[in-house]
Design a protein around this motif. Structure first.
Motif, PDB file in Angstrom:
ATOM      1  N   SER A 125      51.002  41.299  50.308  1.00  0.00           N
ATOM      2  CA  SER A 125      51.839  41.458  50.165  1.00  0.00           C
ATOM      3  C   SER A 125      51.376  42.930  48.556  1.00  0.00           C
ATOM      4  N   ALA A 126      51.961  43.826  48.388  1.00  0.00           N
ATOM      5  CA  ALA A 126      51.210  44.274  47.770  1.00  0.00           C
ATOM      6  C   ALA A 126      51.041  44.559  45.747  1.00  0.00           C
ATOM      7  N   ALA A 127      51.910  42.292  45.777  1.00  0.00           N
ATOM      8  CA  ALA A 127      51.671  41.908  44.641  1.00  0.00           C
ATOM      9  C   ALA A 127      50.587  41.764  44.574  1.00  0.00           C
ATOM     10  N   THR A 128      50.687  40.830  45.877  1.00  0.00           N
ATOM     11  CA  THR A 128      49.548  39.347  46.261  1.00  0.00           C
ATOM     12  C   THR A 128      48.498  39.915  45.936  1.00  0.00           C
ATOM     13  N   GLU A 129      47.930  41.377  46.407  1.00  0.00           N
ATOM     14  CA  GLU A 129      46.841  41.888  47.057  1.00  0.00           C
ATOM     15  C   GLU A 129      46.115  42.793  45.535  1.00  0.00           C
ATOM     16  N   ILE A 130      47.326  43.212  45.156  1.00  0.00           N
ATOM     17  CA  ILE A 130      47.242  43.476  43.752  1.00  0.00           C
ATOM     18  C   ILE A 130      46.638  42.814  42.365  1.00  0.00           C
ATOM     19  N   ASP A 131      46.805  41.795  42.902  1.00  0.00           N
ATOM     20  CA  ASP A 131      46.772  40.635  41.798  1.00  0.00           C
ATOM     21  C   ASP A 131      44.845  39.997  42.406  1.00  0.00           C
ATOM     22  N   TRP A 132      44.828  40.508  43.708  1.00  0.00           N
ATOM     23  CA  TRP A 132      43.428  39.805  43.852  1.00  0.00           C
ATOM     24  C   TRP A 132      41.999  41.030  43.803  1.00  0.00           C
ATOM     25  N   ILE A 133      42.958  42.636  43.505  1.00  0.00           N
ATOM     26  CA  ILE A 133      42.083  43.254  42.891  1.00  0.00           C
ATOM     27  C   ILE A 133      42.070  42.708  41.161  1.00  0.00           C
ATOM     28  N   ILE A 134      42.574  42.508  40.877  1.00  0.00           N
ATOM     29  CA  ILE A 134      42.243  41.996  39.152  1.00  0.00           C
ATOM     30  C   ILE A 134      41.642  41.763  38.786  1.00  0.00           C
ATOM     31  N   SER A 135      41.744  39.808  40.103  1.00  0.00           N
ATOM     32  CA  SER A 135      41.000  38.797  40.053  1.00  0.00           C
ATOM     33  C   SER A 135      39.763  39.215  39.935  1.00  0.00           C
ATOM     34  N   LYS A 136      38.744  40.674  40.355  1.00  0.00           N
ATOM     35  CA  LYS A 136      37.288  40.991  40.919  1.00  0.00           C
ATOM     36  C   LYS A 136      37.555  41.084  39.458  1.00  0.00           C
ATOM     37  N   ARG A 137      37.925  41.929  38.384  1.00  0.00           N
ATOM     38  CA  ARG A 137      37.765  42.749  37.311  1.00  0.00           C
ATOM     39  C   ARG A 137      36.938  43.319  36.816  1.00  0.00           C
ATOM     40  N   PRO A 138      37.710  44.491  37.608  1.00  0.00           N
ATOM     41  CA  PRO A 138      37.034  45.728  36.844  1.00  0.00           C
ATOM     42  C   PRO A 138      36.369  46.472  35.645  1.00  0.00           C
TER      43      PRO A 138
END
Length: 305
Positions: A133-146
């Motif tokens: 889902s967009a929600a879970t995968e955006i969470d994954w992106i945020i977890s990478k701490r850009p």
């Protein structure tokens, strides 16, 4: 017929307006940043689709791109098939590409198409395909701490219906890395979910609660004390506001402004009969992005003031 084509890969002819606006903005964005190599650029497509979509049509018109797509998708009826390049392929074909791409989709057939696209661009583009889902995968992106000192990005948020969570939008804003271009599905989804009498099914209300920041209800509904107010205890009558559409659009834009800092004038997309469908809205932390977004989105109808 495209029996192996995901059903959602069929779009209305108005989708081209949205995709053209996206492509023009991404071209503006990457051109502006091409000489500023202190930043690594990221493109996120949170509802990516398969990269190619079939245009829903009534007329028997041969597609100008039929011969090209026939090679990718197999033989089709040339008088029935008409195609449009989707957002993933448009972003990959920019003259000044992004440093990295993240394509997200929840459907296994579309993921297979995205992986084929990844293979096609192997060695020339850095592509990550994520199923979820967009929600879970955006969470994954945020977890990478850009890191805002090292990264800049654009996220295209083009949900099916109202399946975009405000918490995801807010999380992207909080990075101070990402700009967003959002499909705000006011008439395709939101206005249909907000029933006139306020008797919204629980699942619909949950969807609206997730889509909007807290407080949307008061922009959609008002209470009228009724004709017998003050005489008997008849309670209040719930009514959908006559200007609920404008109020909800304004509320969402103001919420984006508070989250990101800058918000464009929304661009209205209509169907072939002239009925409103949705708005494209840009939001981001940088005034230069606002300038480009307003220029791009002014190439069409705007929200009424």
């Amino acid at each position: 017929m495209m029996s192996d084509f995901p059903q959602e890969a069929e779009v209305g002819p108005w989708a081209k307006q949205k995709l053209d606006a996206l492509e023009r903005y991404l071209d503006y964005y990457t051109t502006r940043l091409k000489k500023q190599r202190q930043w690594r650029t990221i493109y996120v497509d949170a509802f990516a689709g398969g990269g190619i979509a079939r245009v829903r049509q009534n007329k028997r018109v041969r597609s100008e791109q039929f011969d090209f797509f026939e090679g990718l998708l197999g033989p089709q009826d040339p008088e029935q098939a008409q195609f449009v390049l989707g957002s993933p392929r448009r972003s990959l074909d920019l003259p000044n590409p992004f440093d990295s791409y993240i394509f997200i989709d929840a459907d296994s057939a579309r993921i297979a198409m995205l992986n084929a696209l990844k293979a096609e661009y192997a060695g020339t583009r850095r592509i990550t395909v994520r199923r979820g889902s967009a929600a879970t995968e955006i969470d994954w992106i945020i977890s990478k701490r850009p890191d805002p000192a090292k990264h800049r990005g654009v996220a295209f948020l083009d949900p099916f219906g109202a399946h975009l969570e405000w918490r995801s939008v807010r999380a992207l804003a909080d990075t101070r890395v990402f700009e967003v271009l959002i499909n705000f599905p006011l008439d395709m989804a939101i206005n249909r979910l907000i029933k006139v009498d306020g008797q919204i099914p629980a699942s619909w209300r949950d969807q609206l609660n997730a889509f909007f920041p807290a407080g949307w209800w008061d922009h959609a509904y008002s209470t009228d004390p009724g004709l017998l107010a003050g005489l008997v205890d008849e309670g209040s009558i719930l009514e959908k506001r006559r200007d609920a559409r404008a109020r909800l659009l304004g509320f969402y834009c103001q919420s984006l402004r508070e989250a990101f800092g800058h918000v464009s004038q929304p661009k209205l997309i209509r169907n072939t009969k002239g009925h409103p469908l949705y708005y494209l809205i840009w939001a981001g932390p940088h005034p230069a992005g606002l300038k480009g977004a307003n220029y791009v989105l002014s190439m069409g109808e705007k929200a009424a003031s």
